[in-house]
Design an enzyme around this catalytic site. Sequence first.
Site, PDB file in Angstrom:
ATOM      1  CB  SER A  33      -1.940  13.326   0.089  1.00  0.00           C
ATOM      2  OG  SER A  33      -2.446  13.995  -1.028  1.00  0.00           O
ATOM      3  NE  ARG A  37       3.023  14.004   1.046  1.00  0.00           N
ATOM      4  CZ  ARG A  37       2.330  14.280  -0.066  1.00  0.00           C
ATOM      5  NH1 ARG A  37       1.441  13.413  -0.509  1.00  0.00           N
ATOM      6  NH2 ARG A  37       2.532  15.400  -0.728  1.00  0.00           N
ATOM      7  NE  ARG A 132      -1.198  15.210 -13.808  1.00  0.00           N
ATOM      8  CZ  ARG A 132      -1.560  14.932 -12.565  1.00  0.00           C
ATOM      9  NH1 ARG A 132      -1.918  13.716 -12.241  1.00  0.00           N
ATOM     10  NH2 ARG A 132      -1.558  15.883 -11.658  1.00  0.00           N
ATOM     11  CD  GLN A 178       1.588  15.701  -7.189  1.00  0.00           C
ATOM     12  OE1 GLN A 178       1.960  15.899  -8.336  1.00  0.00           O
ATOM     13  NE2 GLN A 178       0.513  15.009  -6.893  1.00  0.00           N
ATOM     14  CG  ASP A 324      -6.623  17.291  -5.283  1.00  0.00           C
ATOM     15  OD1 ASP A 324      -6.187  17.768  -6.344  1.00  0.00           O
ATOM     16  OD2 ASP A 324      -5.914  16.612  -4.522  1.00  0.00           O
ATOM     17  NE  ARG A 397      -8.875  14.439  -6.315  1.00  0.00           N
ATOM     18  CZ  ARG A 397      -8.840  13.529  -5.332  1.00  0.00           C
ATOM     19  NH1 ARG A 397      -9.964  13.054  -4.821  1.00  0.00           N
ATOM     20  NH2 ARG A 397      -7.697  13.082  -4.869  1.00  0.00           N
TER      21      ARG A 397
HETATM   22  C1  S3P Z   1      -0.924  16.004  -4.017  1.00  0.00           C
HETATM   23  C2  S3P Z   1      -0.739  17.336  -4.278  1.00  0.00           C
HETATM   24  C3  S3P Z   1      -1.571  18.110  -5.203  1.00  0.00           C
HETATM   25  C4  S3P Z   1      -2.891  17.399  -5.481  1.00  0.00           C
HETATM   26  C5  S3P Z   1      -2.703  15.944  -5.774  1.00  0.00           C
HETATM   27  C6  S3P Z   1      -2.038  15.251  -4.594  1.00  0.00           C
HETATM   28  C7  S3P Z   1       0.010  15.334  -3.093  1.00  0.00           C
HETATM   29  O1  S3P Z   1      -0.877  18.282  -6.416  1.00  0.00           O
HETATM   30  O2  S3P Z   1      -3.564  18.021  -6.547  1.00  0.00           O
HETATM   31  O3  S3P Z   1      -3.938  15.320  -6.021  1.00  0.00           O
HETATM   32  O4  S3P Z   1      -0.310  14.240  -2.597  1.00  0.00           O
HETATM   33  O5  S3P Z   1       1.083  15.888  -2.848  1.00  0.00           O
HETATM   34  P1  S3P Z   1       0.189  19.478  -6.575  1.00  0.00           P
HETATM   35  O6  S3P Z   1       1.087  19.363  -5.442  1.00  0.00           O
HETATM   36  O7  S3P Z   1       0.895  19.237  -7.868  1.00  0.00           O
HETATM   37  O8  S3P Z   1      -0.642  20.731  -6.589  1.00  0.00           O
END
Ligand code: S3P
Length: 439
Positions: A33, A37, A132, A178, A324, A397
């Site tokens: 993550s 970013r 998705r 997200q 996750d 995963r």
């Molecule tokens: C993530 C947020 C999560 C997570 C994904 C990575 C991120 O998803 O499941 O693997 O990097 O912001 P959601 O924000 O949709 O729950």
Amino acid sequence: MSPQNDIVPSMKSIKINPIKKIVGSIRLKGDKSISHRTVMIASIAEGRSVIKNFLKSADCLYTVKAFQGLGVDIRFLGEDLIIEGAGLGGLKKPQGDIYLGNSGTSMRLISGILAGQAFETTLTGDESLSSRPMHRIIEPLRLMGARISAREDNFAPLTIKGGKLKAIRYKSKVASAQVKSAVMLAALYVDGVTELEEPVKSRDHTERMLSLFGAKMVIDDQKVTLYGSQRLKAQAFEIPGDISSAAFFITAALLLKGSELVIKDILSNRTRTGLLDALTNMGGDISIENKHFNGCEDICDITVKYSSLKGISIEKDKIPSIIDELPILMVAALFAEGDTLIKGAGELRVKETDRIDSMTAALTGMGADISVDGDDIKIRGNKSIKGAKVASLGDHRTAMALVVAALASNGESEINDIGCIDTSFPEFFDLMESVSVKN
Ligand code: S3P
């Protein structure tokens, strides 16, 4: 929808035999993550950012490629990632569509940045990413003024034409980092103040990183207030090890008698450590040392020792901090005494695959007793499971959780389509091999 490049992982399958224990010390590549970013925020900052321990997994490399396609000078210098920030207004219209493979984080977050660009861009992905839900980001970005079209108004390909955006006050229905991040990144292009509230606080890496790069915001629990039209300043930092990848090693060490494993410099941000809390509540011997801070994120070393576990109940408000890690928690629960109940895990159904179904089907094939009632999962513990031929359904995963289940089972297993592991953790098998004691 074809990949047209060499990042795409292969489809091979693997045979796994149980091991005795895991022993040793490991250090993992950067959190996924945070790696995504870093590329995005450094690309729209001013000046040169130098990033250490960037995760060179397929998903993160798609984000790098996307910003290179948007005209940003990004290169690797040895193990460092160098990003020459183009500034908020410096991105260029890419030549052709931007393909993002399997990466939901790339697609949803980049959409926020594209909402602030005057040019039109189309984002595409593989079959899983194209199924998705994207309406969750389309809705707020449209309210801000972006023009977005999508298949059935919900699925990739997404075509985004942005420009001048307006401030909104938005209450998200889902606790999703997200969604929050897409709105926050778009809010940088707004001449005004944007407010975003979520039902439960999700991971806060975007807030932390934007603050490090100089953005002004106010955070009040589940509400973020972000000031627009700010200039971001390049930074240099090291990305902490990926706690979601560490999860597979932590669980394996807890399950295999005699194990003792140290994981160094791992992310310990509280919005991400739900698995550590859950496993500790189950009786897991997990100790945290050497806590430190890299300028925006909390980091620590973790020592894990084999423990006998007991079942617990995980409530819905804990789900975002463990989302996750639920597939591997399901594996841990099989080896606990008593039942484990995971409540309100519906978001698992819209990950790279429906992870409630994929994990339940595969673990049931290995002899587990799991019942699902809507979005609640009940796992009966104290079972020894047997090796079997199981399907990852191309979900990284799910695949890694099944490898750990296979390592702790009786007899040989075969797991198909394990190339998908490269999307988040290309070193998974080499690292596992380095700490495995086989007899
Ligand atoms: C993530 C947020 C999560 C997570 C994904 C990575 C991120 O998803 O499941 O693997 O990097 O912001 P959601 O924000 O949709 O729950």
